[in-house]
Design a protein around this motif. Structure first.
Motif, PDB file in Angstrom:
ATOM      1  N   SER A  84     -18.701 -19.294  51.949  1.00 17.77           N
ATOM      2  CA  SER A  84     -18.962 -18.085  52.951  1.00 17.77           C
ATOM      3  C   SER A  84     -19.558 -16.819  51.955  1.00 17.77           C
ATOM      4  CB  SER A  84     -17.693 -17.635  53.296  1.00 17.77           C
ATOM      5  OG  SER A  84     -17.793 -16.508  54.095  1.00 17.77           O
ATOM      6  N   ILE A  85     -20.082 -16.017  52.432  1.00 22.05           N
ATOM      7  CA  ILE A  85     -20.742 -14.854  51.999  1.00 22.05           C
ATOM      8  C   ILE A  85     -20.713 -13.717  53.090  1.00 22.05           C
ATOM      9  CG2 ILE A  85     -23.072 -15.355  52.415  1.00 22.05           C
ATOM     10  CD1 ILE A  85     -23.523 -13.778  49.605  1.00 22.05           C
ATOM     11  N   ARG A  86     -20.081 -12.652  52.689  1.00 20.44           N
ATOM     12  CA  ARG A  86     -20.205 -11.614  53.592  1.00 20.44           C
ATOM     13  C   ARG A  86     -20.698 -10.400  53.129  1.00 20.44           C
ATOM     14  NH1 ARG A  86     -14.270 -12.116  57.064  1.00 20.44           N
ATOM     15  NH2 ARG A  86     -14.962 -13.744  58.544  1.00 20.44           N
ATOM     16  N   LEU A  87     -21.277  -9.311  54.058  1.00 21.26           N
ATOM     17  CA  LEU A  87     -21.925  -8.271  53.611  1.00 21.26           C
ATOM     18  C   LEU A  87     -21.004  -7.311  54.673  1.00 21.26           C
ATOM     19  CD1 LEU A  87     -24.359 -10.472  52.640  1.00 21.26           C
ATOM     20  CD2 LEU A  87     -25.199  -8.164  51.793  1.00 21.26           C
ATOM     21  N   SER A  88     -20.859  -5.962  54.116  1.00 23.25           N
ATOM     22  CA  SER A  88     -20.421  -5.124  55.120  1.00 23.25           C
ATOM     23  C   SER A  88     -21.088  -3.670  54.644  1.00 23.25           C
ATOM     24  CB  SER A  88     -19.012  -4.569  54.519  1.00 23.25           C
ATOM     25  OG  SER A  88     -18.119  -5.899  54.952  1.00 23.25           O
ATOM     26  N   PRO A  89     -21.345  -2.906  55.554  1.00 24.83           N
ATOM     27  CA  PRO A  89     -21.923  -1.678  55.374  1.00 24.83           C
ATOM     28  C   PRO A  89     -21.103  -0.382  54.766  1.00 24.83           C
ATOM     29  CG  PRO A  89     -20.999  -1.602  57.889  1.00 24.83           C
ATOM     30  CD  PRO A  89     -20.611  -3.116  57.114  1.00 24.83           C
ATOM     31  N   VAL A  90     -21.700   0.254  54.166  1.00 23.36           N
ATOM     32  CA  VAL A  90     -21.111   1.134  53.229  1.00 23.36           C
ATOM     33  C   VAL A  90     -22.127   2.572  53.468  1.00 23.36           C
ATOM     34  CG1 VAL A  90     -19.835   0.210  51.484  1.00 23.36           C
ATOM     35  CG2 VAL A  90     -22.143   0.609  50.980  1.00 23.36           C
ATOM     36  N   VAL A  91     -21.470   3.738  52.806  1.00 21.43           N
ATOM     37  CA  VAL A  91     -22.326   4.919  52.936  1.00 21.43           C
ATOM     38  C   VAL A  91     -21.927   5.322  51.488  1.00 21.43           C
ATOM     39  CG1 VAL A  91     -22.419   7.216  53.567  1.00 21.43           C
ATOM     40  CG2 VAL A  91     -22.122   5.607  55.385  1.00 21.43           C
ATOM     41  N   ILE A  92     -22.980   5.890  50.723  1.00 18.02           N
ATOM     42  CA  ILE A  92     -22.767   6.488  49.445  1.00 18.02           C
ATOM     43  C   ILE A  92     -23.141   7.948  49.274  1.00 18.02           C
ATOM     44  CG2 ILE A  92     -23.805   6.025  46.977  1.00 18.02           C
ATOM     45  CD1 ILE A  92     -24.392   3.362  47.926  1.00 18.02           C
ATOM     46  N   GLY A  93     -22.390   8.575  48.638  1.00 22.49           N
ATOM     47  CA  GLY A  93     -22.527  10.339  48.611  1.00 22.49           C
ATOM     48  C   GLY A  93     -22.431  10.767  49.941  1.00 22.49           C
TER      49      GLY A  93
ATOM     50  N   PRO B 270     -22.658   4.388  34.405  1.00 22.69           N
ATOM     51  CA  PRO B 270     -21.185   5.219  34.355  1.00 22.69           C
ATOM     52  C   PRO B 270     -21.259   6.562  35.068  1.00 22.69           C
ATOM     53  CG  PRO B 270     -21.571   4.575  32.342  1.00 22.69           C
ATOM     54  CD  PRO B 270     -22.712   4.339  32.905  1.00 22.69           C
ATOM     55  N   GLY B 271     -20.281   6.778  36.084  1.00 26.15           N
ATOM     56  CA  GLY B 271     -19.904   7.903  36.792  1.00 26.15           C
ATOM     57  C   GLY B 271     -20.907   8.201  37.788  1.00 26.15           C
ATOM     58  N   ARG B 272     -21.998   7.579  38.156  1.00 25.24           N
ATOM     59  CA  ARG B 272     -23.056   7.557  39.266  1.00 25.24           C
ATOM     60  C   ARG B 272     -22.421   7.104  40.565  1.00 25.24           C
ATOM     61  NH1 ARG B 272     -28.854   5.960  38.879  1.00 25.24           N
ATOM     62  NH2 ARG B 272     -29.469   6.476  40.963  1.00 25.24           N
ATOM     63  N   LEU B 273     -21.460   6.300  40.726  1.00 20.25           N
ATOM     64  CA  LEU B 273     -20.968   6.133  42.145  1.00 20.25           C
ATOM     65  C   LEU B 273     -19.564   6.133  41.790  1.00 20.25           C
ATOM     66  CD1 LEU B 273     -23.356   3.036  43.323  1.00 20.25           C
ATOM     67  CD2 LEU B 273     -23.580   5.472  43.840  1.00 20.25           C
TER      68      LEU B 273
ATOM     69  N   GLY C  22     -10.890   3.197  44.362  1.00 22.46           N
ATOM     70  CA  GLY C  22      -9.766   2.622  43.521  1.00 22.46           C
ATOM     71  C   GLY C  22     -10.325   2.142  42.036  1.00 22.46           C
ATOM     72  N   PRO C  23      -9.417   1.694  41.587  1.00 27.72           N
ATOM     73  CA  PRO C  23     -10.054   1.345  40.064  1.00 27.72           C
ATOM     74  C   PRO C  23     -10.765   0.158  39.847  1.00 27.72           C
ATOM     75  CG  PRO C  23      -7.589   0.542  40.474  1.00 27.72           C
ATOM     76  CD  PRO C  23      -8.076   1.399  41.623  1.00 27.72           C
ATOM     77  N   VAL C  24     -11.663   0.030  39.072  1.00 29.18           N
ATOM     78  CA  VAL C  24     -12.864  -1.205  39.019  1.00 29.18           C
ATOM     79  C   VAL C  24     -13.056  -1.205  37.620  1.00 29.18           C
ATOM     80  CG1 VAL C  24     -14.896   0.170  39.707  1.00 29.18           C
ATOM     81  CG2 VAL C  24     -14.628  -2.403  39.830  1.00 29.18           C
ATOM     82  N   ASP C  25     -13.430  -2.297  36.890  1.00 28.79           N
ATOM     83  CA  ASP C  25     -13.889  -2.558  35.527  1.00 28.79           C
ATOM     84  C   ASP C  25     -15.514  -1.872  35.575  1.00 28.79           C
ATOM     85  OD1 ASP C  25     -15.326  -3.297  33.231  1.00 28.79           O
ATOM     86  OD2 ASP C  25     -14.273  -5.212  33.141  1.00 28.79           O
ATOM     87  N   PRO C  26     -15.914  -0.891  35.185  1.00 28.82           N
ATOM     88  CA  PRO C  26     -17.232  -0.270  35.144  1.00 28.82           C
ATOM     89  C   PRO C  26     -18.230  -1.578  34.801  1.00 28.82           C
ATOM     90  CG  PRO C  26     -15.787   1.004  33.598  1.00 28.82           C
ATOM     91  CD  PRO C  26     -14.916  -0.025  33.975  1.00 28.82           C
TER      92      PRO C  26
ATOM     93  N   GLY D 104     -22.460   9.560  44.181  1.00 29.55           N
ATOM     94  CA  GLY D 104     -21.350   9.887  44.793  1.00 29.55           C
ATOM     95  C   GLY D 104     -20.390   8.825  45.356  1.00 29.55           C
ATOM     96  N   PRO D 105     -19.232   9.272  46.086  1.00 27.28           N
ATOM     97  CA  PRO D 105     -18.353   8.390  46.437  1.00 27.28           C
ATOM     98  C   PRO D 105     -18.946   7.284  47.394  1.00 27.28           C
ATOM     99  CG  PRO D 105     -18.220  10.328  47.621  1.00 27.28           C
ATOM    100  CD  PRO D 105     -19.073  10.557  46.511  1.00 27.28           C
ATOM    101  N   VAL D 106     -18.368   6.071  47.232  1.00 27.28           N
ATOM    102  CA  VAL D 106     -18.527   4.975  48.339  1.00 27.28           C
ATOM    103  C   VAL D 106     -17.471   4.820  49.300  1.00 27.28           C
ATOM    104  CG1 VAL D 106     -19.247   2.405  48.448  1.00 27.28           C
ATOM    105  CG2 VAL D 106     -19.826   3.646  46.405  1.00 27.28           C
TER     106      VAL D 106
END
Length: 170
Positions: A62-71, A132-135, A139-143, A161-163
């Protein structure tokens, strides 16, 4: 194991229970604590971009894609989870699902896809590490595992910005 006859189908609402069981087998209960899950929480996937893989009647991927908003309002798509039944891994199913889903997103004029995953695997599908720092994720994630792909050339220019997860009107 003999060669597989793999059938890819658009995900339907009826597939949800089998997909949930597949996620449970592949990721266990810890999946709910992952940063990417937080982005998807309460946000339905974009079913026109989600696909399942079957061998006969058995759902094996299965593969899923979900909508996000950035910045300030840049639309994007979060890819994931992509899940392959452990007994069927390393048989090209993930790649087939990736290609089908990315092609569908491009055809629907989506611009930008992000994900958290293994860079060496996803690079062959056009993904690169987010600078780095762009988005910023919630929560934590390995860059080195935070990746993006442009579906249209130049679509990542100036995006920052934030996602956050985005609800899409039905």
């Amino acid at each position: 194991m003999p060669d597989l006859t793999l059938d890819l189908h658009p995900e339907s609402a009826a597939d949800a229970p089998a997909i949930d069981r597949l996620h449970e087998r592949a990721f266990g209960p810890g999946r709910f604590a992952r940063t990417a899950f937080r982005l998807r929480e309460g946000v339905p996937p974009l079913l026109d971009l989600c696909f399942t893989a079957r061998v006969g009647t058995l759902l094996v991927g299965s593969i899923r894609l979900s909508p996000v908003v950035i910045g300030a309002g840049t639309p994007g798509i979060l890819l994931g989870p992509i899940t392959i039944d452990p007994a069927f891994q390393s048989r090209g199913i993930g790649g087939a699902l990736m290609r089908r889903s990315m092609d569908a997103a491009r055809a629907k004029s989506h611009q930008l896809v992000i994900l958290v995953g293994d860079a060496p695997y996803y690079q062959r599908f056009g993904f690169a590490v987010v600078p780095p720092g762009r988005l910023v994720l919630p929560g934590p994630v390995d860059p080195g595992r935070f990746l993006y792909a442009e579906l249209q050339p130049g679509s990542f220019e100036g995006v920052s910005g934030p996602v956050r997860g985005a609800r899409v009107a039905a």
